[in-house]
Write a protein that holds these residues in place. Sequence first.
Motif, short mmCIF file in Angstrom:
data_model
loop_
_atom_site.label_atom_id
_atom_site.label_comp_id
_atom_site.label_asym_id
_atom_site.label_seq_id
_atom_site.Cartn_x
_atom_site.Cartn_y
_atom_site.Cartn_z
N ASP A 34 1.06 1.67 3.73
CA ASP A 34 1.73 2.94 3.43
C ASP A 34 1.32 4.06 4.37
O ASP A 34 2.12 4.58 5.14
CB ASP A 34 1.44 3.34 1.98
N SER A 35 0.06 4.47 4.29
CA SER A 35 -0.39 5.65 5.03
C SER A 35 -0.36 5.44 6.54
O SER A 35 -0.27 6.41 7.29
CB SER A 35 -1.81 6.02 4.60
N ILE A 36 -0.46 4.20 6.99
CA ILE A 36 -0.49 3.96 8.44
C ILE A 36 0.86 3.48 8.94
O ILE A 36 1.55 4.16 9.70
CB ILE A 36 -1.59 2.96 8.80
N THR A 37 1.32 2.31 8.48
CA THR A 37 2.52 1.70 9.05
C THR A 37 3.80 2.43 8.63
O THR A 37 4.60 2.85 9.49
CB THR A 37 2.60 0.21 8.65
N ARG A 38 4.02 2.58 7.33
CA ARG A 38 5.28 3.18 6.88
C ARG A 38 5.40 4.64 7.27
O ARG A 38 6.47 5.11 7.66
CB ARG A 38 5.42 3.00 5.36
N THR A 66 7.84 -5.38 16.71
CA THR A 66 7.51 -6.47 17.62
C THR A 66 6.14 -6.28 18.26
O THR A 66 5.40 -7.25 18.48
CB THR A 66 8.58 -6.60 18.72
N ILE A 67 5.78 -5.04 18.56
CA ILE A 67 4.45 -4.77 19.14
C ILE A 67 3.35 -5.28 18.21
O ILE A 67 2.39 -5.93 18.65
CB ILE A 67 4.27 -3.25 19.38
N LEU A 68 3.50 -5.01 16.91
CA LEU A 68 2.49 -5.46 15.96
C LEU A 68 2.48 -6.98 15.83
O LEU A 68 1.42 -7.60 15.71
CB LEU A 68 2.74 -4.81 14.59
N GLN A 69 3.68 -7.58 15.87
CA GLN A 69 3.74 -9.05 15.81
C GLN A 69 3.03 -9.67 17.01
O GLN A 69 2.28 -10.64 16.87
CB GLN A 69 5.21 -9.51 15.77
N ARG A 70 3.29 -9.13 18.20
CA ARG A 70 2.66 -9.69 19.40
C ARG A 70 1.15 -9.48 19.39
O ARG A 70 0.40 -10.35 19.85
CB ARG A 70 3.28 -9.03 20.65
N ARG A 71 0.73 -8.34 18.88
CA ARG A 71 -0.70 -8.09 18.81
C ARG A 71 -1.36 -9.06 17.83
O ARG A 71 -2.48 -9.54 18.07
CB ARG A 71 -0.96 -6.64 18.37
N GLU A 121 -1.99 -8.29 10.71
CA GLU A 121 -0.91 -9.08 10.10
C GLU A 121 -0.28 -8.32 8.94
O GLU A 121 0.94 -8.35 8.76
CB GLU A 121 -1.47 -10.43 9.61
N THR A 122 -1.10 -7.63 8.16
CA THR A 122 -0.58 -6.81 7.06
C THR A 122 0.31 -5.70 7.61
O THR A 122 1.40 -5.43 7.07
CB THR A 122 -1.74 -6.20 6.26
N MET A 123 -0.12 -5.05 8.69
CA MET A 123 0.68 -3.99 9.30
C MET A 123 1.97 -4.53 9.89
O MET A 123 3.04 -3.91 9.78
CB MET A 123 -0.14 -3.29 10.38
N ALA A 124 1.89 -5.71 10.52
CA ALA A 124 3.07 -6.31 11.14
C ALA A 124 4.12 -6.65 10.09
O ALA A 124 5.32 -6.42 10.30
CB ALA A 124 2.67 -7.57 11.92
N GLU A 125 3.69 -7.18 8.97
CA GLU A 125 4.64 -7.52 7.91
C GLU A 125 5.26 -6.26 7.30
O GLU A 125 6.45 -6.22 7.00
CB GLU A 125 3.94 -8.34 6.83
N ALA A 126 4.44 -5.21 7.16
CA ALA A 126 4.96 -3.95 6.63
C ALA A 126 5.98 -3.35 7.59
O ALA A 126 7.02 -2.82 7.15
CB ALA A 126 3.81 -2.97 6.40
N ALA A 127 5.73 -3.44 8.90
CA ALA A 127 6.67 -2.91 9.88
C ALA A 127 7.98 -3.71 9.86
O ALA A 127 9.07 -3.14 10.01
CB ALA A 127 6.05 -2.97 11.27
N PHE A 139 14.43 -9.10 10.24
CA PHE A 139 13.66 -8.88 11.47
C PHE A 139 13.32 -10.22 12.11
O PHE A 139 12.71 -11.09 11.49
CB PHE A 139 12.37 -8.12 11.17
N ILE A 140 13.71 -10.39 13.37
CA ILE A 140 13.36 -11.57 14.16
C ILE A 140 12.73 -11.06 15.44
O ILE A 140 13.37 -10.35 16.22
CB ILE A 140 14.61 -12.40 14.50
N PRO A 141 11.45 -11.39 15.68
CA PRO A 141 10.77 -10.89 16.89
C PRO A 141 11.49 -11.34 18.16
O PRO A 141 12.17 -12.37 18.18
CB PRO A 141 9.38 -11.52 16.81
N ALA A 142 11.33 -10.54 19.23
CA ALA A 142 11.96 -10.87 20.50
C ALA A 142 11.40 -12.17 21.05
O ALA A 142 12.08 -12.91 21.76
CB ALA A 142 11.75 -9.74 21.50
#
Length: 309
Positions: A34-38, A66-71, A121-127, A139-142
């Motif tokens: 919430d406080s960070i990603t959203r 996608t940035i978060l997924q790649r990270r 991973e939590t942030m990536a899923e939230a994004a 959402f499908i990553p590049a």
Amino acid sequence: MAYDNATAYETIELFGLTEKGAVLPIPEDDTLKDSITRETFEALLGQLRGTGLEGEIEPLAHGFATILQRRKVALGKELDRTADKIGALAKSHDGSEIAETALEEAQVRFLQLREIVGAVETMAEAAAECYEVETGHAFIPAAGSRASVWAQETGAVFEAQQLLEQHDRETAAKSKVEGVPLIVSGATDWTDIDVIFNTLDKVRDRIRQNRNQEIFLCHKGGKHGAEMIAARWARARGVAQARFDPRWSAHGRAAPFKCNDEMLDDKFAATGVVLFGGNGVALNLGQKAEAKGLTVMRVADPAKKPSDE
């Protein structure tokens, strides 16, 4: 939230972190989502709604997720490399202080990475969820996959991993030492086998009666004298042994005394110490054990006069 309002200096003071490499706490999952990603997602794209840049919301949202997924993927690979490094360091461990430090640092890094991977991973899923809410599209990553590695397992991979895990459990069960640690030390010129065998038989029986537990022998692996005979007793009786080899290259002449400290470490919870004759090292072991409140049994060498000890 308290975490958001705290400055870096307040956090350092709160957790007592003063060194450059000190590790700050990782936010809770709710904060990550919430406080960070959203809130970051909204701050980045919210102002674009109803403007001439509204058409850029979808590609920008996709890029952010996608940035978060790649990270997450990159950190996962680093975690795997660190796990491999720990395995290699453990296999090549030569007992030196340098090797010990390298192994400890690798384990600390592994634990840190595991927490970081989970947080990212939590942030990536939230994004990804924010993207879907905003655009109405899945959402499908590049590149790569949104699914975690575990979700992508095929049946064959799953079976292979289950097999490896079973092997690890069986290996751990075989090498696991259960029972009450009993420390043994003594003179390197001790020759009376019967005294050591009879004494250890009696100690073992007494512990079995009083605590209903088996013992396992802790010693420094001496190649001569009391420790060698005690090791023979353990093999003959089927009693497990834990050998604390002196690390001469790391500690020099202090190596045997360092072994005493390791055997008396609270995490091993030794039940007592048996000394068969002895020298300065054995004397040091007995004194340290008594200082910790452990029972110390001293057995005189029948081949020597009291003045010879």
